[in-house]
Design an enzyme around this catalytic site. Structure first.
Site, PDB file in Angstrom:
ATOM      1  N   THR A 187      35.113  17.754  91.789  1.00  8.77           N
ATOM      2  CA  THR A 187      34.609  19.045  91.293  1.00  8.77           C
ATOM      3  C   THR A 187      35.630  19.812  90.456  1.00  8.77           C
ATOM      4  O   THR A 187      35.301  20.850  89.891  1.00  8.77           O
ATOM      5  CB  THR A 187      34.190  19.969  92.463  1.00  8.77           C
ATOM      6  OG1 THR A 187      35.352  20.272  93.223  1.00  8.77           O
ATOM      7  CG2 THR A 187      33.147  19.304  93.345  1.00  8.77           C
ATOM      8  N   CYS A 382       8.569   5.361  55.739  1.00  8.03           N
ATOM      9  CA  CYS A 382       9.230   5.971  54.576  1.00  8.03           C
ATOM     10  C   CYS A 382       9.945   4.898  53.753  1.00  8.03           C
ATOM     11  O   CYS A 382       9.297   4.189  52.991  1.00  8.03           O
ATOM     12  CB  CYS A 382      10.163   7.095  55.024  1.00  8.03           C
ATOM     13  SG  CYS A 382      10.515   8.252  53.695  1.00  8.03           S
ATOM     14  N   HIS A 508       7.006  10.413  58.080  1.00 11.67           N
ATOM     15  CA  HIS A 508       7.762  10.060  59.290  1.00 11.67           C
ATOM     16  C   HIS A 508       6.911  10.405  60.514  1.00 11.67           C
ATOM     17  O   HIS A 508       7.110  11.462  61.128  1.00 11.67           O
ATOM     18  CB  HIS A 508       9.086  10.828  59.337  1.00 11.67           C
ATOM     19  CG  HIS A 508      10.109  10.287  58.409  1.00 11.67           C
ATOM     20  ND1 HIS A 508      10.948   9.245  58.737  1.00 11.67           N
ATOM     21  CD2 HIS A 508      10.411  10.608  57.130  1.00 11.67           C
ATOM     22  CE1 HIS A 508      11.732   8.957  57.725  1.00 11.67           C
ATOM     23  NE2 HIS A 508      11.427   9.781  56.729  1.00 11.67           N
ATOM     24  N   GLU A 510       7.012   9.463  63.438  1.00 10.11           N
ATOM     25  CA  GLU A 510       7.767   9.589  64.690  1.00 10.11           C
ATOM     26  C   GLU A 510       8.124  11.045  64.992  1.00 10.11           C
ATOM     27  O   GLU A 510       8.332  11.416  66.139  1.00 10.11           O
ATOM     28  CB  GLU A 510       9.034   8.722  64.642  1.00 10.11           C
ATOM     29  CG  GLU A 510      10.171   9.193  63.729  1.00 10.11           C
ATOM     30  CD  GLU A 510      10.017   8.787  62.264  1.00 10.11           C
ATOM     31  OE1 GLU A 510       8.873   8.474  61.853  1.00 10.11           O
ATOM     32  OE2 GLU A 510      11.024   8.816  61.526  1.00 10.11           O
TER      33      GLU A 510
HETATM   34  N1  GLN Z   1      15.527   6.980  50.403  1.00  9.78           N
HETATM   35  C1  GLN Z   1      14.131   7.076  50.307  1.00  9.78           C
HETATM   36  C2  GLN Z   1      13.689   8.319  49.534  1.00  9.78           C
HETATM   37  O1  GLN Z   1      14.448   9.214  49.333  1.00  9.78           O
HETATM   38  C3  GLN Z   1      13.489   7.041  51.675  1.00  9.78           C
HETATM   39  C4  GLN Z   1      13.789   8.248  52.498  1.00  9.78           C
HETATM   40  C5  GLN Z   1      13.494   8.087  53.958  1.00  9.78           C
HETATM   41  O2  GLN Z   1      13.325   6.970  54.453  1.00  9.78           O
HETATM   42  N2  GLN Z   1      13.453   9.176  54.666  1.00  9.78           N
HETATM   43  O3  GLN Z   1      12.556   8.409  49.128  1.00  9.78           O
END
Ligand code: GLN
Length: 534
Positions: A187, A382, A508, A510
């Site tokens: 601790t 992307c 994206h 995600e």
């Molecule tokens: N480099 C790519 C662009 O600018 C993809 C970007 C990314 O994957 N976020 O369009």
């Protein structure tokens, strides 16, 4: 009722999971149907983390409103199932830039500008602004860094001042190491942390103890003594099998009821439905009935934090499909030569992630080709979608050097090119195509429609390059399905292979995946990978 505040401060070192603790507190307050807002302080002098390398800082998280924020916002959203706003992220850079522009305007005429009171007042003003605009029951503030850092000292001082005339509960997250051989929990580091915090004029109301094994009663007693607290306020944060178990683990210790009382919200009843839904989803993470292996091909795989949201989106999709996801991280450069069937052996589904710069892109293209030719379910995110298009152009349409002008400015076949709106932009900070955009999915036969089950969706973006419309006809004629577009139809947002499950998105997805609302594309990929396996 005036807004209450919970302030979370970390001691001793980073990496204790302050974001997860903050998110667990948010989740608990939401179980009680409290209206909560998280705020994060970051001491760095960047305006935001959009210009930082993911190797340095982990993933850059993007909100609907185009803000590029610390990856902790990803954890908050995944636990809270709520979309947050950029003004909840308060950085040293934002504060300094505001103070200096006010100084130039003459707002402080005659004064010498100081950290106290000018900077601290500005911090408190921003917090009070959120409280008065949005009227949450509780604002939960995570102070980045650790107590004793120079970078966050003015934030901590501002929190001390906030507590003078507001209802503030302080939570200290600390670390309890155990020495391997004897297994004894020590601790002393935590005690030093308490003293450092006291030097800032703050005494914690709770001490949350990050430890590898269950916090022993005698460790708790000792900590209670030195922290000047009742034993019930020393909370075990021992390693859980899943991050998502932590709110439940805190509740098993009665932390929720005590905290609600402290906040003057003791009369609120917990929502049993919300808790049992959470438990069910966590249960399927802990005890899934099947498993599947997903390969993530990326260029920052050495630092897993670079892909935190992709990894979590897979966990959510796994829970939805009642399956454990075994992730295989594949550094894209390793796919530049060698035998794909060896490198990708045993993989049931493939994701190619987002990224910037040429390094590793040829390896990604090789991986995509292998997935297409072997019918392995594929999701391109992307950059992954852009390279899916380049691969198709090269290997199906015969456009030999097809590429994105980001990687080969002189390519004859610039199937991916700079967005027209990006031409001439010189500043790098906050200037990409960022944030949430609507996307139309016209055909019900497309994979995109089948996955989302609707013709109009919204996802978050972060890119400068885009599908080159001059190639729409040629690629479509050769079988690449362009299945999603911006509302004005000017930009291509989705591309798919005609056969099997292979889809690339310019967005994206995600970033919008939450345990209680998993991203459809990930759910689809996991489902298809499971059936490909079985
Ligand atoms: N480099 C790519 C662009 O600018 C993809 C970007 C990314 O994957 N976020 O369009």
């Amino acid at each position: 009722m005036p807004t209450k505040y919970v302030v979370i401060l970390g001691s001793l070192m980073s990496g204790l999971g302050k974001g997860v603790v903050t998110s667990s507190i948010l989740r608990i307050l939401d179980f009680y149907n409290c209206k909560v807002i998280p705020v994060k302080f970051d001491g760095y002098l960047n305006y935001d983390c959009g210009t930082m390398n993911p190797y340095r800082h982990g993933e850059v998280f993007v909100l609907d409103d185009k803000s590029e924020v610390d990856m902790d916002f990803g954890i908050y959203e995944r636990f809270l199932n709520k979309s947050l706003k950029g003004d909840y992220s308060i950085t040293g850079g934002k504060l300094f830039s505001q103070l200096l522009s006010k100084e130039r305007k003459g707002d402080y005429l005659g004064a010498d500008i100081q950290i106290i009171p000018h900077m601290t007042d500005e911090i408190i003003k921003r917090i009070e602004g959120i409280a008065s605009r949005e009227k949450p029951d509780v604002i939960v503030i995570e102070v980045g860094g650790t107590v004793g850092d120079i970078e966050n000292s003015y934030f901590i001082e501002a929190m001390r001042q906030l507590s003078l005339d507001h209802d503030v509960t302080f939570v200290n997250l600390t670390y309890i190491p155990s020495i391997d051989v004897v297994g004894e929990q020590k601790t002393k580091p935590a005690q030093i942390g308490f003293r450092l915090l006291l030097q800032s004029g703050i005494r914690a109301d709770y001490v949350i103890c990050r430890c590898s094994t269950k916090l022993l009663e005698k460790t708790k007693e000792k900590l209670a003594l030195f922290a000047h607290l009742e034993k019930s306020r020393i909370v075990d944060d021992s390693t859980q099998e899943s991050l998502y178990s932590l709110p439940l683990h805190f509740m098993d210790q009665g932390f929720d009821r005590e905290l609600m009382k402290d906040l003057g919200l003791g009369s609120l009843r917990i929502s049993k439905e919300k808790v049992s839904e959470w438990k069910e989803r966590v249960g399927r993470i802990l005890r899934p009935s099947r498993s599947v292996t997903i390969g993530i091909i990326g260029k920052y795989t050495e630092l897993r934090d670079s892909y935190a949201s992709v990894k979590e989106a897979l966990i959510h999709a796994g829970s939805e499909n009642d399956a454990r996801i075994d992730i295989r991280w594949i550094e894209s450069e390793t796919l530049e030569s060698g035998d794909m069937s060896k490198e990708l052996a045993g993989i049931d589904g493939i994701i190619v992630t987002g990224g910037f710069g040429k390094r590793g892109t040829e390896g990604m293209i090789n991986g995509i080709r292998y997935a297409r030719e072997h019918g392995i379910p594929f999701l391109g995110i992307c950059l992954g979608m852009q390279l899916m298009v380049a691969e198709y152009a090269r290997n199906v349409c015969g456009l030999k050097d097809a590429n994105s002008t980001e990687f080969d400015p002189g390519t004859k076949h610039n199937v991916i090119d700079i967005l027209p709106s990006q031409i001439g932009i010189k500043d790098k900070g906050g200037t990409m195509r960022l944030g949430a955009y609507d996307c139309v999915i016209p055909s019900k036969d497309s994979t995109a429609y089948k996955v989302y089950r609707k013709g109009m969706i919204s996802e978050r973006h972060r890119h400068r390059y885009e599908f080159n419309n001059r190639y729409r006809k040629l690629l479509s004629k050769n079988g690449l399905v362009l299945s999603g577009f911006t509302k004005d139809r000017k930009l291509v947002e989705f591309a798919e292979w005609k056969d099997g499950f292979g889809i690339g998105t310019q967005a994206h997805p995600e970033l919008k995946s939450r345990l209680q609302d998993p991203a459809p594309l990930f759910v689809g990929l996991v489902k298809e990978s499971l059936s490909a396996k079985e």
